[in-house]
Design a protein around this motif. Structure first.
Motif, mmCIF file in Angstrom:
data_model
loop_
_atom_site.group_PDB
_atom_site.id
_atom_site.type_symbol
_atom_site.label_atom_id
_atom_site.label_comp_id
_atom_site.label_asym_id
_atom_site.label_seq_id
_atom_site.Cartn_x
_atom_site.Cartn_y
_atom_site.Cartn_z
ATOM 1 N N ASP A 265 0.984 -1.323 -0.446
ATOM 2 C CA ASP A 265 -0.802 -0.297 -0.402
ATOM 3 C C ASP A 265 1.177 1.301 0.087
ATOM 4 O OD1 ASP A 265 -1.985 1.225 -0.116
ATOM 5 O OD2 ASP A 265 -3.055 0.904 1.847
ATOM 6 N N ASP A 266 -0.103 2.815 -0.695
ATOM 7 C CA ASP A 266 0.742 3.569 -0.242
ATOM 8 C C ASP A 266 2.667 3.259 -1.449
ATOM 9 O OD1 ASP A 266 -1.161 4.357 1.137
ATOM 10 O OD2 ASP A 266 0.130 4.400 2.646
ATOM 11 N N GLU B 285 -4.422 4.762 -6.774
ATOM 12 C CA GLU B 285 -5.307 5.380 -5.238
ATOM 13 C C GLU B 285 -5.839 6.327 -5.668
ATOM 14 O OE1 GLU B 285 -3.697 2.898 -1.548
ATOM 15 O OE2 GLU B 285 -2.683 5.328 -1.646
#
Ligand code: C2E
Ligand code: MG
Ligand code: MG
Ligand code: MG
Length: 281
Positions: A180-181, A237
């Motif tokens: 993630d990220d 995202e």
């Protein structure tokens, strides 16, 4: 490395809505009661196919309905829970709830849909994590391939070898894993080839900058190309505009998530909005 973790925590804390530093003490105390008093809930946000815009999976995002302060974002209370160790209990609750929510959906005749759950580095580092997870899957009945864990680069910092061993064990269970990220940490890109993962999620900051910044656009393209060479899927995202959608589609991004498609919302609302229940008949 501890410093990096600390700075990141601070940044997330300061960037969130809600509490001032002086309020931490009372929030911590309140958090103790959040689980037992049923104040936590999960919202879910769709992840869609970049070409067709069709729903592919959902991500669970925790919310805290504080009796006096209203709804608090995880950017505020997850870092606090990490500081106090309460994240272990909260994380376990989240995992179990996400799995049982998915089984409840299937019980209503909704087509099985993969669910992603965010896991704190502290939770992931526990020696009992994988065994616990296997138990949650067994108890809820959720097939392992319908669960994906979202981990940040932070999981690799304290004990990279341990993290890789856990990722291998997860893969044997059939559970998927995503970083993630991606791109916000300082880790070398080369570590990706050692990680048994399925996906990378490009951080929102690159998406919001890519239309104006050639540098960000180059990073987005570079990550997508590299990930594909490693047989990983890429999720972007924070898609908020049509222009971002088109740009990412043009760059061969696989999956998208963002307010353009849907905000995180309660499960019942998502089922209705996405027309999932009609798939039953
Ligand atoms: P994340 O996992 O990267 O989740 C994405 C965040 O971006 C979510 O914020 C989501 O609501 C928000 N977002 C989605 N689309 C857009 C968009 O188009 N524009 C903008 N501006 N934001 C968008 P949220 O729910 O406040 O969560 C923040 C972070 O808190 C998460 O980042 C994750 O790191 C953490 N978190 C959330 N739920 C959990 C959880 O259940 N467990 C753990 N350990 N951490 C969680
Ligand atoms: Mg996430
Ligand atoms: Mg993310
Ligand atoms: Mg993010």
């Amino acid at each position: 490395q501890a410093k990096r973790q600390g700075r990141n925590t601070w940044r997330r804390y300061a960037g969130g809505d809600g509490a001032e530093p002086g309020e931490n003490v009372s929030l911590r105390r309140d958090l103790q009661e959040a689980i037992s008093n049923d104040q936590l809930s999960l919202h879910y946000q769709p992840v869609v196919d970049a070409t067709s815009g069709e729903l592919r999976s959902i991500e669970a995002l925790v919310r805290w309905h504080h009796p006096e302060r209203g709804t608090l974002s995880p950017g505020v209370f997850i870092p606090l829970a990490e500081q106090t160790g309460q994240i272990i209990e909260i994380g376990q609750w989240i995992l179990r709830r996400a799995c049982s929510d998915m089984m409840a959906l299937q019980g209503q005749g909704v087509q099985p849909i993969p669910v992603a759950v965010n896991i704190s580095p502290l939770q992931f580092a526990r020696p009992s994590f994988v065994a616990n997870l296997a138990q949650v899957l067994a108890e809820t009945g959720l097939p392992a391939h319908l669960l994906e864990l979202e981990l940040t680069e932070g999981v690799l910092m304290a004990d990279a070898d341990g993290a890789i061993a856990s990722l291998k064990a997860l893969r044997e269970l059939g559970v998927h894993a995503a970083i993630d990220d991606f791109g916000t940490g300082f880790s070398s890109l080369s570590y990706l080839r050692y990680l048994p993962i399925n996906k990378v999620k490009l951080d929102r900051s690159f998406i919001s900058d890519m239309m104006d910044s050639r540098g960000s656009a180059a990073i987005v393209q570079g990550v997508i190309t590299m990930a594909h060479h490693l047989s990983l899927e890429v999720v972007a995202e924070g898609i908020e505009t049509e222009a971002q959608w088109q740009a990412l589609r043009g760059r061969d991004c696989d999956l998208l998530q963002g307010y353009l498609f849907a905000h995180p919302m309660p499960l019942a609302q998502l089922v209705e909005k996405a027309g999932l229940s009609s798939a039953a008949s």
